[in-house]
Design a protein around this motif. Structure first.
Motif, PDB file in Angstrom:
ATOM      1  N   TYR A   1       6.891  11.714  -9.871  1.00  0.00           N
ATOM      2  CA  TYR A   1       6.067  10.577  -9.482  1.00  0.00           C
ATOM      3  C   TYR A   1       5.600   9.792 -10.711  1.00  0.00           C
ATOM      4  O   TYR A   1       4.608   9.084 -10.654  1.00  0.00           O
ATOM      5  CB  TYR A   1       4.850  11.048  -8.688  1.00  0.00           C
ATOM      6  CG  TYR A   1       5.103  11.240  -7.197  1.00  0.00           C
ATOM      7  CD1 TYR A   1       4.498  10.401  -6.271  1.00  0.00           C
ATOM      8  CD2 TYR A   1       5.912  12.261  -6.717  1.00  0.00           C
ATOM      9  CE1 TYR A   1       4.701  10.576  -4.911  1.00  0.00           C
ATOM     10  CE2 TYR A   1       6.118  12.440  -5.361  1.00  0.00           C
ATOM     11  CZ  TYR A   1       5.514  11.598  -4.462  1.00  0.00           C
ATOM     12  OH  TYR A   1       5.716  11.771  -3.110  1.00  0.00           O
ATOM     13  N   GLY A   2       6.296   9.927 -11.804  1.00  0.00           N
ATOM     14  CA  GLY A   2       5.934   9.198 -13.011  1.00  0.00           C
ATOM     15  C   GLY A   2       5.108  10.054 -13.964  1.00  0.00           C
ATOM     16  O   GLY A   2       4.693  11.161 -13.645  1.00  0.00           O
ATOM     17  N   GLU A   3       4.888   9.490 -15.140  1.00  0.00           N
ATOM     18  CA  GLU A   3       4.109  10.173 -16.160  1.00  0.00           C
ATOM     19  C   GLU A   3       2.675  10.383 -15.699  1.00  0.00           C
ATOM     20  O   GLU A   3       2.083   9.518 -15.073  1.00  0.00           O
ATOM     21  CB  GLU A   3       4.086   9.307 -17.431  1.00  0.00           C
ATOM     22  CG  GLU A   3       4.834   9.911 -18.587  1.00  0.00           C
ATOM     23  CD  GLU A   3       4.727   9.043 -19.813  1.00  0.00           C
ATOM     24  OE1 GLU A   3       3.674   9.057 -20.471  1.00  0.00           O
ATOM     25  OE2 GLU A   3       5.718   8.350 -20.090  1.00  0.00           O
ATOM     26  N   ASN A   4       2.128  11.512 -16.030  1.00  0.00           N
ATOM     27  CA  ASN A   4       0.731  11.854 -15.731  1.00  0.00           C
ATOM     28  C   ASN A   4       0.411  11.953 -14.242  1.00  0.00           C
ATOM     29  O   ASN A   4      -0.758  11.888 -13.862  1.00  0.00           O
ATOM     30  CB  ASN A   4      -0.229  10.866 -16.407  1.00  0.00           C
ATOM     31  CG  ASN A   4      -0.028  10.828 -17.908  1.00  0.00           C
ATOM     32  OD1 ASN A   4       0.136  11.860 -18.539  1.00  0.00           O
ATOM     33  ND2 ASN A   4      -0.010   9.638 -18.474  1.00  0.00           N
ATOM     34  N   ALA A   5       1.401  12.083 -13.386  1.00  0.00           N
ATOM     35  CA  ALA A   5       1.138  12.272 -11.956  1.00  0.00           C
ATOM     36  C   ALA A   5       0.550  13.667 -11.755  1.00  0.00           C
ATOM     37  O   ALA A   5       0.936  14.624 -12.432  1.00  0.00           O
ATOM     38  CB  ALA A   5       2.421  12.115 -11.151  1.00  0.00           C
TER      39      ALA A   5
ATOM     40  N   ARG B   1       3.386  -4.584  -5.444  1.00  0.00           N
ATOM     41  CA  ARG B   1       2.485  -4.981  -6.526  1.00  0.00           C
ATOM     42  C   ARG B   1       1.835  -3.759  -7.172  1.00  0.00           C
ATOM     43  O   ARG B   1       1.651  -3.709  -8.381  1.00  0.00           O
ATOM     44  CB  ARG B   1       1.425  -5.921  -5.951  1.00  0.00           C
ATOM     45  CG  ARG B   1       0.668  -6.713  -6.953  1.00  0.00           C
ATOM     46  CD  ARG B   1      -0.136  -7.779  -6.238  1.00  0.00           C
ATOM     47  NE  ARG B   1      -1.065  -8.417  -7.126  1.00  0.00           N
ATOM     48  CZ  ARG B   1      -2.019  -9.213  -6.748  1.00  0.00           C
ATOM     49  NH1 ARG B   1      -2.185  -9.484  -5.459  1.00  0.00           N
ATOM     50  NH2 ARG B   1      -2.825  -9.758  -7.614  1.00  0.00           N
ATOM     51  N   ALA B   2       1.506  -2.755  -6.361  1.00  0.00           N
ATOM     52  CA  ALA B   2       0.839  -1.552  -6.868  1.00  0.00           C
ATOM     53  C   ALA B   2       1.790  -0.598  -7.579  1.00  0.00           C
ATOM     54  O   ALA B   2       1.411   0.047  -8.556  1.00  0.00           O
ATOM     55  CB  ALA B   2       0.137  -0.830  -5.719  1.00  0.00           C
ATOM     56  N   TYR B   3       3.020  -0.479  -7.098  1.00  0.00           N
ATOM     57  CA  TYR B   3       3.887   0.603  -7.569  1.00  0.00           C
ATOM     58  C   TYR B   3       5.150   0.186  -8.314  1.00  0.00           C
ATOM     59  O   TYR B   3       5.798   1.030  -8.930  1.00  0.00           O
ATOM     60  CB  TYR B   3       4.284   1.493  -6.384  1.00  0.00           C
ATOM     61  CG  TYR B   3       3.095   2.172  -5.749  1.00  0.00           C
ATOM     62  CD1 TYR B   3       2.303   3.062  -6.456  1.00  0.00           C
ATOM     63  CD2 TYR B   3       2.757   1.911  -4.424  1.00  0.00           C
ATOM     64  CE1 TYR B   3       1.211   3.684  -5.877  1.00  0.00           C
ATOM     65  CE2 TYR B   3       1.662   2.524  -3.836  1.00  0.00           C
ATOM     66  CZ  TYR B   3       0.895   3.415  -4.564  1.00  0.00           C
ATOM     67  OH  TYR B   3      -0.188   4.023  -3.987  1.00  0.00           O
ATOM     68  N   SER B   4       5.540  -1.080  -8.286  1.00  0.00           N
ATOM     69  CA  SER B   4       6.785  -1.498  -8.950  1.00  0.00           C
ATOM     70  C   SER B   4       6.771  -1.217 -10.448  1.00  0.00           C
ATOM     71  O   SER B   4       7.748  -0.709 -10.995  1.00  0.00           O
ATOM     72  CB  SER B   4       7.060  -2.981  -8.706  1.00  0.00           C
ATOM     73  OG  SER B   4       7.482  -3.158  -7.382  1.00  0.00           O
ATOM     74  N   LYS B   5       5.674  -1.542 -11.116  1.00  0.00           N
ATOM     75  CA  LYS B   5       5.603  -1.327 -12.568  1.00  0.00           C
ATOM     76  C   LYS B   5       5.685   0.149 -12.932  1.00  0.00           C
ATOM     77  O   LYS B   5       6.055   0.489 -14.053  1.00  0.00           O
ATOM     78  CB  LYS B   5       4.329  -1.943 -13.133  1.00  0.00           C
ATOM     79  CG  LYS B   5       4.352  -3.458 -13.138  1.00  0.00           C
ATOM     80  CD  LYS B   5       3.093  -4.032 -13.719  1.00  0.00           C
ATOM     81  CE  LYS B   5       3.151  -5.547 -13.645  1.00  0.00           C
ATOM     82  NZ  LYS B   5       1.896  -6.166 -14.067  1.00  0.00           N
ATOM     83  N   LEU B   6       5.345   1.013 -11.987  1.00  0.00           N
ATOM     84  CA  LEU B   6       5.425   2.458 -12.209  1.00  0.00           C
ATOM     85  C   LEU B   6       6.795   3.018 -11.805  1.00  0.00           C
ATOM     86  O   LEU B   6       7.048   4.212 -11.970  1.00  0.00           O
ATOM     87  CB  LEU B   6       4.337   3.179 -11.405  1.00  0.00           C
ATOM     88  CG  LEU B   6       2.889   2.813 -11.715  1.00  0.00           C
ATOM     89  CD1 LEU B   6       1.941   3.440 -10.695  1.00  0.00           C
ATOM     90  CD2 LEU B   6       2.533   3.254 -13.130  1.00  0.00           C
TER      91      LEU B   6
ATOM     92  N   GLY C   1       9.720   0.303  -0.741  1.00  0.00           N
ATOM     93  CA  GLY C   1      10.278  -0.700   0.156  1.00  0.00           C
ATOM     94  C   GLY C   1       9.825  -0.509   1.597  1.00  0.00           C
ATOM     95  O   GLY C   1       9.348   0.551   1.994  1.00  0.00           O
ATOM     96  N   GLN C   2       9.988  -1.564   2.373  1.00  0.00           N
ATOM     97  CA  GLN C   2       9.464  -1.602   3.726  1.00  0.00           C
ATOM     98  C   GLN C   2      10.037  -0.538   4.655  1.00  0.00           C
ATOM     99  O   GLN C   2       9.307   0.053   5.447  1.00  0.00           O
ATOM    100  CB  GLN C   2       9.657  -2.988   4.338  1.00  0.00           C
ATOM    101  CG  GLN C   2       8.917  -3.138   5.641  1.00  0.00           C
ATOM    102  CD  GLN C   2       8.973  -4.530   6.207  1.00  0.00           C
ATOM    103  OE1 GLN C   2       9.484  -4.716   7.295  1.00  0.00           O
ATOM    104  NE2 GLN C   2       8.455  -5.499   5.469  1.00  0.00           N
ATOM    105  N   ALA C   3      11.333  -0.273   4.595  1.00  0.00           N
ATOM    106  CA  ALA C   3      11.928   0.714   5.507  1.00  0.00           C
ATOM    107  C   ALA C   3      11.299   2.089   5.312  1.00  0.00           C
ATOM    108  O   ALA C   3      10.974   2.777   6.282  1.00  0.00           O
ATOM    109  CB  ALA C   3      13.436   0.780   5.308  1.00  0.00           C
ATOM    110  N   ALA C   4      11.097   2.495   4.070  1.00  0.00           N
ATOM    111  CA  ALA C   4      10.479   3.799   3.798  1.00  0.00           C
ATOM    112  C   ALA C   4       9.020   3.816   4.245  1.00  0.00           C
ATOM    113  O   ALA C   4       8.553   4.810   4.818  1.00  0.00           O
ATOM    114  CB  ALA C   4      10.587   4.127   2.312  1.00  0.00           C
TER     115      ALA C   4
END
Length: 175
Positions: A153-157, A24-29, A34-37
């Motif tokens: 890590y995405g834009e503006n990281a 929920r926190a990171y999918s849109k980014l 995932g759980q294994a990681a």
């Protein structure tokens, strides 16, 4: 915080809720791992990874692992830090959206800072993502421009860090 808020080690029963919060926190980014990681990151340093419970339900979590200052985990693969380090990298801190703005992130961060100090870590680092740099700056973290590879890590990281001790005097960060 009242007695209804509790921080404890991550238990097996927490993983489905942790995975849902992380997604929920990171999918849109585009940063969801995932759980294994997530499990592998916790397994690297179980003494610095915690679940936050509010009134009996999982309300958030933090995953932190030893990683050299100025470096950060590759989101595409999981591996342990190459060498011993006095830097603890805060990889994830997530609070359920409906429970934000109640001081729960600060509560969890203070717990992590205490655990880091008791394990003789000298610094916390993190990568601020999704426009959270002001949040982390307000808790004493300082940006280090140019550390991150562009787009990693995405834009503006922004890579940021916080010393836990200055000249032998223990700081009280994250308040």
């Amino acid at each position: 915080m009242n007695d209804a808020v509790r921080v404890r080690a991550i238990a097996e029963r927490d993983w489905s809720a942790i995975t849902a919060l992380e997604s929920r926190a990171y999918s849109k980014l585009g940063l969801s791992e995932g759980q294994a990681a997530l499990r592998a990151r916790r397994d690297t340093s179980p003494d610095t990874c915690f679940a936050l419970h509010v009134e009996g339900r999982l309300a958030g979590y933090v995953l932190a692992l030893p990683y050299p200052h100025g470096a950060y985990p590759d989101l595409r693969r999981v591996r342990r830090a190459a060498a011993p380090t006095r830097n603890l990298h805060l990889h994830d801190l997530v609070i359920a959206p409906e429970l934000r703005r109640r001081g729960l992130a600060r509560h969890l961060l203070n717990h992590l800072c205490a655990a880091a100090r008791s394990s003789a870590y000298e610094r916390l680092s993190l990568v601020s993502v999704g426009g959270t740099e002001a949040f982390w700056s307000a808790r004493g973290f300082t940006p280090h421009p140019g550390v991150l590879a562009p787009g990693e890590y995405g834009e503006n990281a922004v890579y940021m860090s916080l010393p836990l001790e200055v000249s032998g005097v223990v700081r009280v960060p994250c308040l």
